[in-house]
Design a protein around this motif. Structure first.
Motif, PDB file in Angstrom:
ATOM      1  N   UNK A 255      38.482   9.186  62.731  1.00 42.23           N
ATOM      2  CA  UNK A 255      37.949   9.084  64.075  1.00 42.23           C
ATOM      3  C   UNK A 255      38.966   9.584  65.099  1.00 42.23           C
ATOM      4  N   UNK A 256      38.452  10.090  66.217  1.00 38.86           N
ATOM      5  CA  UNK A 256      39.328  10.587  67.267  1.00 38.86           C
ATOM      6  C   UNK A 256      39.855  11.978  66.993  1.00 38.86           C
ATOM      7  N   UNK A 257      39.334  12.628  65.971  1.00 36.38           N
ATOM      8  CA  UNK A 257      39.807  13.962  65.609  1.00 36.38           C
ATOM      9  C   UNK A 257      38.879  15.020  66.208  1.00 36.38           C
ATOM     10  N   UNK A 258      39.102  16.260  65.803  1.00 37.01           N
ATOM     11  CA  UNK A 258      38.257  17.349  66.277  1.00 37.01           C
ATOM     12  C   UNK A 258      39.005  18.343  67.138  1.00 37.01           C
ATOM     13  N   UNK A 259      38.385  19.526  67.330  1.00 37.19           N
ATOM     14  CA  UNK A 259      38.972  20.597  68.119  1.00 37.19           C
ATOM     15  C   UNK A 259      37.887  21.649  68.342  1.00 37.19           C
ATOM     16  N   UNK A 260      38.279  22.869  68.642  1.00 33.96           N
ATOM     17  CA  UNK A 260      37.366  23.999  68.803  1.00 33.96           C
ATOM     18  C   UNK A 260      37.773  25.059  67.792  1.00 33.96           C
ATOM     19  N   UNK A 261      36.794  25.741  67.215  1.00 31.53           N
ATOM     20  CA  UNK A 261      37.112  26.833  66.300  1.00 31.53           C
ATOM     21  C   UNK A 261      36.413  28.109  66.754  1.00 31.53           C
ATOM     22  N   UNK A 262      37.071  29.256  66.488  1.00 31.10           N
ATOM     23  CA  UNK A 262      36.554  30.567  66.901  1.00 31.10           C
ATOM     24  C   UNK A 262      36.621  31.510  65.711  1.00 31.10           C
ATOM     25  N   UNK A 263      35.498  32.188  65.426  1.00 33.75           N
ATOM     26  CA  UNK A 263      35.405  33.122  64.315  1.00 33.75           C
ATOM     27  C   UNK A 263      35.192  34.526  64.858  1.00 33.75           C
ATOM     28  N   UNK A 264      35.637  35.539  64.101  1.00 27.70           N
ATOM     29  CA  UNK A 264      35.460  36.921  64.530  1.00 27.70           C
ATOM     30  C   UNK A 264      34.145  37.493  63.998  1.00 27.70           C
ATOM     31  N   UNK A 265      33.938  38.794  64.177  1.00 32.38           N
ATOM     32  CA  UNK A 265      32.674  39.426  63.805  1.00 32.38           C
ATOM     33  C   UNK A 265      32.433  39.388  62.302  1.00 32.38           C
ATOM     34  N   UNK A 266      33.496  39.194  61.516  1.00 31.33           N
ATOM     35  CA  UNK A 266      33.363  39.082  60.068  1.00 31.33           C
ATOM     36  C   UNK A 266      33.298  37.628  59.604  1.00 31.33           C
TER      37      UNK A 266
ATOM     38  N   UNK B 233      35.433  35.289  60.115  1.00 28.38           N
ATOM     39  CA  UNK B 233      36.743  34.785  59.727  1.00 28.38           C
ATOM     40  C   UNK B 233      37.321  33.996  60.903  1.00 28.38           C
ATOM     41  N   UNK B 234      37.858  32.813  60.636  1.00 27.54           N
ATOM     42  CA  UNK B 234      38.438  31.990  61.696  1.00 27.54           C
ATOM     43  C   UNK B 234      39.712  32.646  62.209  1.00 27.54           C
ATOM     44  N   UNK B 235      39.790  32.818  63.537  1.00 24.82           N
ATOM     45  CA  UNK B 235      40.952  33.483  64.128  1.00 24.82           C
ATOM     46  C   UNK B 235      41.715  32.576  65.089  1.00 24.82           C
ATOM     47  N   UNK B 236      41.088  31.488  65.545  1.00 25.39           N
ATOM     48  CA  UNK B 236      41.770  30.585  66.475  1.00 25.39           C
ATOM     49  C   UNK B 236      41.130  29.212  66.396  1.00 25.39           C
ATOM     50  N   UNK B 237      41.969  28.190  66.571  1.00 25.25           N
ATOM     51  CA  UNK B 237      41.494  26.800  66.579  1.00 25.25           C
ATOM     52  C   UNK B 237      42.108  26.055  67.770  1.00 25.25           C
ATOM     53  N   UNK B 238      41.646  26.292  68.983  1.00 27.97           N
ATOM     54  CA  UNK B 238      42.209  25.564  70.118  1.00 27.97           C
ATOM     55  C   UNK B 238      42.108  24.044  69.922  1.00 27.97           C
ATOM     56  N   UNK B 239      43.254  23.383  70.000  1.00 21.96           N
ATOM     57  CA  UNK B 239      43.300  21.950  69.722  1.00 21.96           C
ATOM     58  C   UNK B 239      43.482  21.621  68.260  1.00 21.96           C
ATOM     59  N   UNK B 240      43.474  22.639  67.413  1.00 25.48           N
ATOM     60  CA  UNK B 240      43.683  22.460  65.982  1.00 25.48           C
ATOM     61  C   UNK B 240      44.854  23.292  65.501  1.00 25.48           C
TER      62      UNK B 240
ATOM     63  N   UNK C  31      47.222  15.898  69.914  1.00 27.02           N
ATOM     64  CA  UNK C  31      45.756  15.920  70.018  1.00 27.02           C
ATOM     65  C   UNK C  31      45.314  16.238  71.440  1.00 27.02           C
ATOM     66  N   UNK C  32      44.355  17.129  71.557  1.00 27.00           N
ATOM     67  CA  UNK C  32      43.812  17.531  72.852  1.00 27.00           C
ATOM     68  C   UNK C  32      42.403  16.984  73.038  1.00 27.00           C
ATOM     69  N   UNK C  33      41.590  17.067  71.982  1.00 30.67           N
ATOM     70  CA  UNK C  33      40.176  16.708  72.078  1.00 30.67           C
ATOM     71  C   UNK C  33      39.849  15.513  71.187  1.00 30.67           C
ATOM     72  N   UNK C  34      38.765  14.836  71.564  1.00 30.82           N
ATOM     73  CA  UNK C  34      38.163  13.815  70.714  1.00 30.82           C
ATOM     74  C   UNK C  34      36.715  14.220  70.468  1.00 30.82           C
ATOM     75  N   UNK C  35      36.404  14.572  69.248  1.00 28.18           N
ATOM     76  CA  UNK C  35      35.022  14.843  68.858  1.00 28.18           C
ATOM     77  C   UNK C  35      34.404  15.985  69.673  1.00 28.18           C
ATOM     78  N   UNK C  36      34.942  17.190  69.497  1.00 26.48           N
ATOM     79  CA  UNK C  36      34.365  18.357  70.156  1.00 26.48           C
ATOM     80  C   UNK C  36      32.918  18.549  69.729  1.00 26.48           C
ATOM     81  N   UNK C  37      31.998  18.524  70.689  1.00 26.31           N
ATOM     82  CA  UNK C  37      30.569  18.510  70.360  1.00 26.31           C
ATOM     83  C   UNK C  37      29.861  19.817  70.679  1.00 26.31           C
ATOM     84  N   UNK C  38      30.363  20.567  71.658  1.00 25.38           N
ATOM     85  CA  UNK C  38      29.742  21.845  71.991  1.00 25.38           C
ATOM     86  C   UNK C  38      30.687  22.622  72.882  1.00 25.38           C
TER      87      UNK C  38
END
Length: 369
Positions: A296-307, A309-316, A335-342
Motif C-alpha cells: 500500500x502507498x506505492x505506485x508511480x507513472x509509466x511511459x512507453x514508446x511507439x514499440x 517499450x518502457x522508457x520512463x517511470x516518473x516516481x518509479x 516516494x512521490x505518488x500514492x496510487x497513481x490512478x490516471x
C-alpha cells in the motif's frame, strides 16, 4: 483486489472526517509534500518538475475524496472526475484555476472519457458501484455508464447487461472505464465486476462482449479489467488496449475482440493506457517491493514508446531490460505518488496525475523539461 479496495475506502472515510473538521485551506497545505516542488523525476528525456500545489481549490467549497481520472476538452480545459458527491466533476484551466464544478449523483465516480461528435465534446462517465454511505461504511451496488454533455446534461445511460440478457444473475456489473472508437462504438470495461469488455454502438445498443475469466486460451482472459483504450497510433490498424491489472499487463485486442498480444509490465498494477503522440502513459496504482510483494502507498507513472517499450517511470525506478525483457520496476526510494490512478497530457506534454486513496489530494502537475 476488491478486499484491498474496500479497506482503502474505509481508511479514506476516516480521513474524510478529519478533513471535514479542518478549517478551509488548500489540499497542499493540509497534506505537506514529502518532496520539494523543485524535485525532478523521470528518465531518458521524459523528465518533469513536480507541482503538487497546481490545483487552486479549497476543501470547504470543492471537497475531494478520490481523484480518479482527467481528460482535456477541445477548449483546453482539464476535466476531472472524482467520487465526492458534492462535486463529482471539477473543471480547471491549465494554470490550475477552478472554472466550474458539477455532479452529485456518482458516489462511485471512477472512469472518464471524452469523445467528439459533429464538432461537439461529450463525456462518458462510469460509476463503479463501490461507495461510502453517510456513516463512512462501504457498500456495493450495480454500476452504470452515463453519456453527458461537458456541462453534465444526461444523454443516455447504460445499465446492468443482465437487463438485456448478456449477463447471468450471478455476474456483477461494476464498470471502471470506457473508450470510444472513431465510428462512435463504445467499449465498457467491467473492471470491478465480471471483467468483460462490452461493445456497444454509438446509441448504446449492444454488439458483443469478450474477455472475462473462462476462455480456453488464458491470454484471452482479463483479471481486473480496469481500463480500455482505442489505440490509433497505427491509423490503418486501430486496436484496443485492455488493462489486466492483476496480471501486471496490457492486453491488445482487435476492435471486434480478437486477442493479439500482451504487454507485460512486471510489478506494475497499471490503470488505463493513455495515448499521446507515439507514447502510452499510464498511472500505476500499486507496485511491488524488492521481495515481489504488492504494498500500500506505492505506485508511480509509466511511459512507453511507439514499440511499447518502457522508457520512463516518473516516481518509479528507471526501467531495466535484460535480454529484451523488462525487469520488475519498483517505486522510487523517495516516494512521490500514492496510487497513481490516471494521467492526462496537455499539448505542451505536461502530465497531470490523478491519485486514489492519497489523502484527498488534487491532481499533481508534472511540467515537462
Amino acid at each position: 483486489m476488491e478486499n484491498s479496495r474496500r479497506n482503502f475506502i474505509k481508511n479514506t472515510a476516516v480521513a474524510s472526517l478529519a478533513v471535514a473538521a479542518t478549517p478551509a485551506k488548500s489540499f497542499a497545505v493540509l497534506h505537506p509534500d514529502k518532496q520539494p516542488d523543485t524535485q525532478i523525476i523521470g528518465h531518458n528525456g521524459y523528465t518533469y518538475q513536480i507541482d503538487k500545489n497546481w490545483a487552486k481549490i479549497s476543501i470547504n467549497n470543492t471537497p475531494l475524496a478520490n481523484c480518479h481520472e482527467m481528460v482535456q476538452d477541445s477548449k483546453g480545459r482539464l476535466i476531472m472526475l472524482g467520487d465526492h458527491t458534492h462535486n463529482n466533476i471539477l473543471v480547471f484551466d491549465k494554470s490550475g484555476k477552478l472554472l466550474d464544478y458539477w455532479g452529485t449523483a456518482l458516489p462511485g465516480g471512477h472512469g472518464l472519457t471524452i469523445s467528439k461528435e459533429g464538432g461537439e465534446d461529450f463525456l462518458l462517465l462510469t460509476d463503479c458501484g463501490w461507495a461510502l454511505d453517510r456513516t463512512g461504511n462501504t457498500y456495493g451496488q450495480s454500476g452504470q455508464v452515463l453519456k453527458t454533455t461537458v456541462d453534465g446534461k444526461l444523454i443516455f445511460a447504460i445499465g446492468h447487461p443482465r437487463t438485456i440478457g448478456i449477463y447471468k444473475d450471478n455476474e456483477p456489473f461494476k464498470p471502471t472505464e470506457t473508450a470510444v472508437a472513431s465510428n462512435g462504438n463504445i467499449y465498457v470495461a467491467d473492471g470491478y465486476g465480471s471483467d468483460y469488455i462490452i461493445q456497444y454502438n454509438s446509441k448504446g445498443q449492444y454488439i458483443r462482449h469478450f474477455g472475462g475469466h473462462n476462455n480456453a486460451n488464458k491470454d484471452h482472459n482479463l483479471h481486473n479489467a480496469h481500463g480500455v483504450t482505442v489505440d490509433t497510433r497505427d491509423k490503418n490498424n486501430p486496436t484496443l488496449i485492455c488493462t489486466s491489472r492483476e496480471e501486471n499487463c496490457f492486453k491488445v485486442f482487435t476492435l471486434d475482440g480478437k486477442f493479439i498480444k500482451r504487454i507485460d509490465l512486471p510489478g506494475m498494477y497499471v490503470c488505463r493506457a493513455v495515448i499521446n503522440g507515439d507514447n502510452i502513459y499510464a498511472g500505476v496504482c500499486w507496485s511491488k517491493n524488492a521481495q515481489g510483494k504488492q504494498f500500500d502507498g506505492s505506485g508511480f507513472v509509466t511511459i512507453l514508446d511507439k514499440d511499447n517499450k518502457v522508457i520512463s517511470n516518473p516516481g518509479g525506478a528507471a526501467p531495466i531490460y535484460k535480454n529484451g525483457v523488462l525487469q520488475q520496476t519498483l517505486q522510487a526510494d523517495n516516494a512521490v505518488f500514492m496510487h497513481g490512478h490516471d494521467v492526462c497530457i496537455d499539448e505542451d506534454k505536461n502530465v497531470y496525475v490523478c491519485q486514489w486513496n492519497a489523502n484527498h489530494t488534487a491532481p499533481v502537475k508534472l511540467t515537462r523539461l
